[in-house]
Design a protein around this motif. Structure first.
Motif, PDB file in Angstrom:
ATOM      1  N   PRO A   1       0.822  -1.222   0.000  1.00  0.00           N
ATOM      2  CA  PRO A   1       0.000   0.000   0.000  1.00  0.00           C
ATOM      3  C   PRO A   1       0.853   1.269   0.000  1.00  0.00           C
ATOM      4  CG  PRO A   1      -0.841  -1.592   1.603  1.00  0.00           C
ATOM      5  CD  PRO A   1       0.484  -2.118   1.121  1.00  0.00           C
TER       6      PRO A   1
ATOM      7  N   SER B   1      -2.431  -4.201  -6.802  1.00  0.00           N
ATOM      8  CA  SER B   1      -2.978  -5.407  -6.186  1.00  0.00           C
ATOM      9  C   SER B   1      -1.995  -6.569  -6.341  1.00  0.00           C
ATOM     10  CB  SER B   1      -4.309  -5.781  -6.850  1.00  0.00           C
ATOM     11  OG  SER B   1      -4.079  -6.299  -8.146  1.00  0.00           O
ATOM     12  N   TYR B   2      -2.350  -7.698  -5.752  1.00  0.00           N
ATOM     13  CA  TYR B   2      -1.510  -8.885  -5.912  1.00  0.00           C
ATOM     14  C   TYR B   2      -1.408  -9.291  -7.385  1.00  0.00           C
ATOM     15  CZ  TYR B   2       0.133 -13.597  -6.200  1.00  0.00           C
ATOM     16  OH  TYR B   2       0.834 -14.703  -6.590  1.00  0.00           O
TER      17      TYR B   2
ATOM     18  N   ALA C   1      -6.025 -11.492  -4.702  1.00  0.00           N
ATOM     19  CA  ALA C   1      -6.165 -10.029  -4.676  1.00  0.00           C
ATOM     20  C   ALA C   1      -7.441  -9.612  -3.953  1.00  0.00           C
ATOM     21  CB  ALA C   1      -6.158  -9.486  -6.108  1.00  0.00           C
ATOM     22  N   ARG C   2      -8.548 -10.314  -4.210  1.00  0.00           N
ATOM     23  CA  ARG C   2      -9.814  -9.993  -3.524  1.00  0.00           C
ATOM     24  C   ARG C   2      -9.697 -10.227  -2.031  1.00  0.00           C
ATOM     25  NH1 ARG C   2     -12.040 -12.692  -8.044  1.00  0.00           N
ATOM     26  NH2 ARG C   2     -12.216 -14.626  -6.831  1.00  0.00           N
TER      27      ARG C   2
ATOM     28  N   GLU D   1      -7.946  -7.385  -0.446  1.00  0.00           N
ATOM     29  CA  GLU D   1      -8.781  -6.180  -0.457  1.00  0.00           C
ATOM     30  C   GLU D   1      -9.820  -6.227   0.651  1.00  0.00           C
ATOM     31  OE1 GLU D   1     -10.359  -6.130  -4.368  1.00  0.00           O
ATOM     32  OE2 GLU D   1      -8.475  -5.537  -5.320  1.00  0.00           O
ATOM     33  N   ILE D   2     -10.329  -7.435   0.944  1.00  0.00           N
ATOM     34  CA  ILE D   2     -11.361  -7.600   1.972  1.00  0.00           C
ATOM     35  C   ILE D   2     -10.742  -7.609   3.362  1.00  0.00           C
ATOM     36  CG2 ILE D   2     -13.082  -9.244   2.865  1.00  0.00           C
ATOM     37  CD1 ILE D   2     -13.589 -10.118   0.013  1.00  0.00           C
TER      38      ILE D   2
END
Length: 384
Positions: free
Chosen positions: A68, A77-78, A297-298, A301-302
């Motif tokens: 970040p 993102s990843y 990646a999701r 993010e979560i």
């Protein structure tokens, strides 16, 4: 196939920025990580080209992609990190990316420990080499280091780049068998590091011993280990997919030039069928790998929300499946490539044998394919 065409074929990796990133990485590797450069890098003190790593980390920012902006990273993102791993697998270029920016960097991110992230991630982003100590002698399912509430003792095996890392992130187990996470300088009192012989000359491994080492304990979330598993397996699948694609391309090129009975051997129907099978397995591995990358990646993010643990488990399952299929496919494709190259396929002059060694190295890294396949069975599944 061009980098832009590759980007268009990779699920979830089709934005202009991602295509430009792939093109930049491939261009750099084509110029500075060719066969002779790659082989020369394996003979250096640390087993990789430090100037190439400086270019990847400094000019392209590969080590900062998934970090970040709050920690001096690029804030991507990843998926972007996965894309670079794919390209490195395609070239076989020795690099600290997997051990440092991916394993150690994402272990810090997965911990959720903001103080630790603020202290260490800016260094990871700038290209400083970190190492993740994780595996016990029997494999990654059980850490080789124990934490008694005050100090670390034990031995971590198969540490990528452990012989030249400046800081170690350590996965240990406490008295109850629960995982704990720690950080310490590689030259801390009580730490002993030994580089070990490897079959794959393009990747170094080390054994790291801890004898009552006082290390900083980091925080952990419920989903930390699931996220770490998912990142490790997805990254291996990316390298395997990149290497598989390179082998298909090299085999097609070779059979298009090699002549037998007055014609190119690539024109024989039997060989066409074998290369078509190689291509299908390569592209299937690639599709599974990028699907897993999107899930990882999701999950990041979560991170921190009520749904974080479920997302991490989903990513873990997808990444395990991608690792199993991609590494098995690469091993098979490498065998076929050697066969289709004929007698020269296993000789030192051709790089095919190096891909063959990388295939077997990736298959064992972070768990054997059959071990993960068994864990994916409904009765033993990875989801709690």
């Amino acid at each position: 196939m061009s980098a832009a065409e590759d980007a268009a074929l990779a699920p979830g990796v089709d934005t202009p920025d991602q295509a430009a990133l792939r093109d930049s990485v491939r261009s750099l590797l084509d110029k500075r990580a060719g066969s002779e450069d790659m082989r020369a890098a394996t003979r250096t003190e640390h087993g990789y080209d430090e100037s190439l790593w400086s270019a990847l980390a400094g000019q392209i920012g590969a080590s900062a992609l998934g970090i970040p902006e709050a920690y001096d990273g690029a804030g991507a993102s990843y998926l972007e990190t996965h894309l670079v791993a794919d390209e490195l697998g395609r070239s076989l270029a020795p690099s600290p990316l997997l051990g440092s920016a991916i394993l150690a960097g994402y272990a810090l991110l997965a911990s959720g420990d903001e103080a630790a992230c603020a202290e260490h991630l800016p260094h990871v982003a700038s290209g400083v080499i970190y190492g993740l100590c994780w595996s016990g002698e029997e494999g990654w399912h059980a850490p080789g280091v124990a934490f008694d509430g005050a100090a670390l003792s034990g031995t971590a095996h198969y540490v990528l780049g452990g012989d030249y890392a400046s800081t170690l992130i350590v996965v240990a187990s406490d008295a109850d068998g629960l995982p704990t996470l720690h950080a310490c300088p590689a030259d801390a009192e009580g730490v002993g590091i030994t580089r070990v012989p490897v079959m794959d000359p393009t990747r170094t491994l080390a054994t790291v011993r801890f004898d009552g080492v006082r290390a900083t304990q980091l925080g952990m979330r419920e989903e930390t280990m699931s996220l770490l598993n998912a990142v490790a397996w997805a990254a291996v699948s990316a390298e395997a997919a990149g290497a598989a694609k390179a082998l298909v391309e090299r085999t097609v090129d070779y059979t298009s030039q090699r002549k037998q009975f007055g014609r190119e051997i690539g024109g024989f129907q039997a060989l066409k069928h074998r290369m078509a099978d190689m291509y299908v397995r390569s592209e299937t591995a690639r599709s599974l790998s990028y699907s897993a990358a999107a899930a990882v990646a999701r999950a990041f993010e979560i991170g921190g929300s009520n749904a974080a643990h479920a997302a991490a488990c989903d990513a873990e399952i997808e990444a395990a499946a991608a690792k199993v299929y991609a590494t098995r496919s690469l091993s098979w494709i490498a065998g076929e490539a050697i066969q289709l190259h004929g007698g020269v396929g296993i000789t030192w002059e051709y790089d095919v044998h190096l891909f063959f060694k990388r295939a077997h190295g990736l298959a064992t890294l972070f768990g054997q394919p059959h071990e993960l396949a068994e864990a994916l069975e409904p009765a033993a599944g990875l989801r709690p």
